[in-house]
Design a protein around this motif. Structure first.
Motif, PDB file in Angstrom:
ATOM      1  N   ASP A 102       0.862  -1.181   0.000  1.00  0.00           N
ATOM      2  CA  ASP A 102       0.000   0.000   0.000  1.00  0.00           C
ATOM      3  C   ASP A 102       0.898   1.230   0.000  1.00  0.00           C
ATOM      4  O   ASP A 102       1.451   1.609   1.035  1.00  0.00           O
ATOM      5  CB  ASP A 102      -0.909  -0.021   1.232  1.00  0.00           C
ATOM      6  CG  ASP A 102      -1.904   1.124   1.267  1.00  0.00           C
ATOM      7  OD1 ASP A 102      -1.669   2.147   0.590  1.00  0.00           O
ATOM      8  OD2 ASP A 102      -2.913   1.013   1.999  1.00  0.00           O
ATOM      9  N   GLU A 154       0.262   4.395  -0.372  1.00  0.00           N
ATOM     10  CA  GLU A 154      -0.225   5.534   0.409  1.00  0.00           C
ATOM     11  C   GLU A 154       0.160   5.368   1.876  1.00  0.00           C
ATOM     12  O   GLU A 154       0.552   6.323   2.548  1.00  0.00           O
ATOM     13  CB  GLU A 154      -1.744   5.667   0.256  1.00  0.00           C
ATOM     14  CG  GLU A 154      -2.222   5.884  -1.171  1.00  0.00           C
ATOM     15  CD  GLU A 154      -1.704   7.187  -1.781  1.00  0.00           C
ATOM     16  OE1 GLU A 154      -1.302   8.091  -1.004  1.00  0.00           O
ATOM     17  OE2 GLU A 154      -1.692   7.294  -3.020  1.00  0.00           O
ATOM     18  N   GLN A 155       0.041   4.136   2.387  1.00  0.00           N
ATOM     19  CA  GLN A 155       0.437   3.861   3.767  1.00  0.00           C
ATOM     20  C   GLN A 155       1.931   4.080   3.955  1.00  0.00           C
ATOM     21  O   GLN A 155       2.360   4.685   4.947  1.00  0.00           O
ATOM     22  CB  GLN A 155       0.080   2.410   4.123  1.00  0.00           C
ATOM     23  CG  GLN A 155       0.507   1.981   5.510  1.00  0.00           C
ATOM     24  CD  GLN A 155       0.421   0.478   5.712  1.00  0.00           C
ATOM     25  OE1 GLN A 155       0.769  -0.298   4.819  1.00  0.00           O
ATOM     26  NE2 GLN A 155      -0.064   0.050   6.866  1.00  0.00           N
ATOM     27  N   TRP A 196       3.759   6.885   6.257  1.00  0.00           N
ATOM     28  CA  TRP A 196       4.664   6.477   7.330  1.00  0.00           C
ATOM     29  C   TRP A 196       5.969   7.257   7.256  1.00  0.00           C
ATOM     30  O   TRP A 196       6.443   7.783   8.266  1.00  0.00           O
ATOM     31  CB  TRP A 196       4.929   4.978   7.255  1.00  0.00           C
ATOM     32  CG  TRP A 196       5.657   4.441   8.449  1.00  0.00           C
ATOM     33  CD1 TRP A 196       5.118   3.972   9.608  1.00  0.00           C
ATOM     34  CD2 TRP A 196       7.091   4.325   8.601  1.00  0.00           C
ATOM     35  NE1 TRP A 196       6.108   3.577  10.484  1.00  0.00           N
ATOM     36  CE2 TRP A 196       7.321   3.778   9.887  1.00  0.00           C
ATOM     37  CE3 TRP A 196       8.171   4.627   7.793  1.00  0.00           C
ATOM     38  CZ2 TRP A 196       8.615   3.531  10.363  1.00  0.00           C
ATOM     39  CZ3 TRP A 196       9.460   4.388   8.261  1.00  0.00           C
ATOM     40  CH2 TRP A 196       9.675   3.846   9.530  1.00  0.00           C
ATOM     41  N   PHE A 231       4.500  -1.723   6.524  1.00  0.00           N
ATOM     42  CA  PHE A 231       4.430  -2.201   5.136  1.00  0.00           C
ATOM     43  C   PHE A 231       5.535  -3.219   4.840  1.00  0.00           C
ATOM     44  O   PHE A 231       5.832  -3.510   3.684  1.00  0.00           O
ATOM     45  CB  PHE A 231       4.495  -1.032   4.147  1.00  0.00           C
ATOM     46  CG  PHE A 231       5.564  -0.026   4.423  1.00  0.00           C
ATOM     47  CD1 PHE A 231       6.821  -0.132   3.846  1.00  0.00           C
ATOM     48  CD2 PHE A 231       5.325   1.043   5.278  1.00  0.00           C
ATOM     49  CE1 PHE A 231       7.809   0.787   4.107  1.00  0.00           C
ATOM     50  CE2 PHE A 231       6.312   1.986   5.541  1.00  0.00           C
ATOM     51  CZ  PHE A 231       7.560   1.854   4.953  1.00  0.00           C
TER      52      PHE A 231
END
Length: 399
Positions: free
Chosen positions: A61, A63-64, A68, A188
């Motif tokens: 992901d 966007e994650q 972060w 992630f």
């Protein structure tokens, strides 16, 4: 998200994409003479290698991952582009060695301090491996950042809720004595290491040329909120046989190899698991650093472990990675790589439009499973015209 045709792919292309350290006992083996390497570690001649430009990692992901790096580490993300694909042809396979129907949904470049950048990829692919590699797997890797005060930096990471492993751990013996480390795991799947060696390491007492350190680019932090974070120190990768990988970096890229140590293990306890998030009976057989130009070093690991996965990852898999080196003249550098028999993918490919316009790239596959990219942007890239803080540039690097 709209997918683009092959023509758009050629316009956008890939900005392409690089971390690491532990304990030790062994002395540094004699290095094979490296062709065209000068005293500052810059490969001259046809290769013209300046140093590491970025490390690329594929995340589930993006966007994650971007959030972060921005919210936890305070990094900046000045360049984003994509998506692109080739719905009918073999462009993606030819360029990146992935499934021909693979789609790159997004690429975002991250800058954390004064050193090599991180290129985040989000892929969709019919054959995508969606499991995370461990440090002991052949696809294992981590990204290491240098900090001036590791106690404060570790406390900060804990305050942000980042999963922490054993540490901070000082190394007090062997050639790596003088460093202190701590590993973390991101949500992630990527391992991050913090490392500090304010008074240097023991191996530096040898008159040979030391590893490059981000401290040489200044001690003030840029684009980060982690206390005292200077920039990327190294990228760590696990390979089948360290000696073979070291020989390749020396004889093909003209790198030097001033630091080696290991083996180490914990036959009865959980030290290795607690420190590196691997099987408690895993053994680090050998660790060796290679320096290629003026930029972060590459830390090569050789593991044996009961649960080791001995397969290589594609760029499109979770945990897929590549290491990009900046070269002055990409046509000459690519011709040199071909003369050394390195497996070459499609390129050199110039990017003529979009925010990454100005760069030219070419991927190569090593015999130990890691993808190497050559990248050059002698006149900069288009995004720089509006970026408040541009990506770190190895052309401004210091030895």
């Amino acid at each position: 998200m709209r997918r683009r045709t092959r023509a758009s792919v050629i316009v956008l292309t890939v900005v392409c994409c690089l971390v690491v350290s532990v304990l030790g006992l062994a002395s540094t083996p004699a290095a094979t003479p490296a062709p065209s390497a000068n005293a500052q570690g810059q490969a001259r001649g046809l290769l013209g290698l300046e140093g590491m430009d970025h490390v690329g990692i594929t995340v589930p992901d993006i966007e994650q991952a971007v959030a972060w790096f921005q919210n936890v580490m305070g990094c900046t993300t000045p360049l984003t582009f994509g998506p692109f694909s080739d719905p009918t042809g073999t462009f993606m396979q030819d360029l990146l060695d992935v499934h021909p129907r693979a789609v790159i949904e997004q690429i975002t470049m991250v800058r954390c301090g004064r050193s090599a950048n991180i290129e985040l990829f989000k892929y969709d692919a019919p054959d995508q491996n969606r499991t995370f590699p461990r440090n002991s797997d052949w696809a294992g890797h981590h990204i290491a950042f240098y900090v001036t005060d590791i106690g404060a930096a570790v406390a900060y990471m804990q305050s942000k809720g980042v999963q922490k492993f054993l540490g901070p751990l000082p190394v007090t013996d062997g050639p790596a004595a003088g460093q202190t480390i701590n590993y973390f795991r991101t949500p992630f799947g990527t391992y991050i290491e913090l490392i500090s060696y304010p008074n240097g390491m023991a191996y530096e007492a040898d008159p040979g040329r030391p590893l490059w350190s981000p401290k040489r680019n200044g001690l003030d932090s840029v684009s980060t909120t982690v206390p005292g974070l200077i920039g990327m120190d190294h990228v760590g990768i696990t390979v089948p046989v360290v000696a073979d990988a070291v020989k390749w970096f020396q004889t093909v890229l003209g790198c030097s190899s001033p630091l080696a140590f290991g083996p180490f293990s914990d036959p009865t306890g959980t030290f290795i698991q607690d420190l590196l998030d691997v099987h408690p009976r895993a053994v680090v057989e050998h660790i060796q650093h290679v320096r290629c130009g003026n930029g972060p070093s590459i830390e090569l690991f050789q593991y044996s472990s009961p649960d080791q996965i001995r397969s290589f990852r594609k760029n499109s898999d979770f945990g897929g990675k590549h290491i990009a080196f900046y070269v002055r003249h990409i046509d000459k550098a690519v011709a040199y790589m071909q003369s050394r028999g390195v497996v070459k993918l499609l390129g050199p490919l110039p990017v003529a439009d979009g925010p990454a316009a100005g760069q030219t790239i070419n991927y190569f596959r090593t015999p130990f499973g890691t993808y190497i990219e050559l990248i050059s942007y002698p006149h900069g890239m288009a995004y720089e015209a509006t970026a408040a803080t541009p990506l770190w540039d190895p052309r401004d690097n210091r030895p």
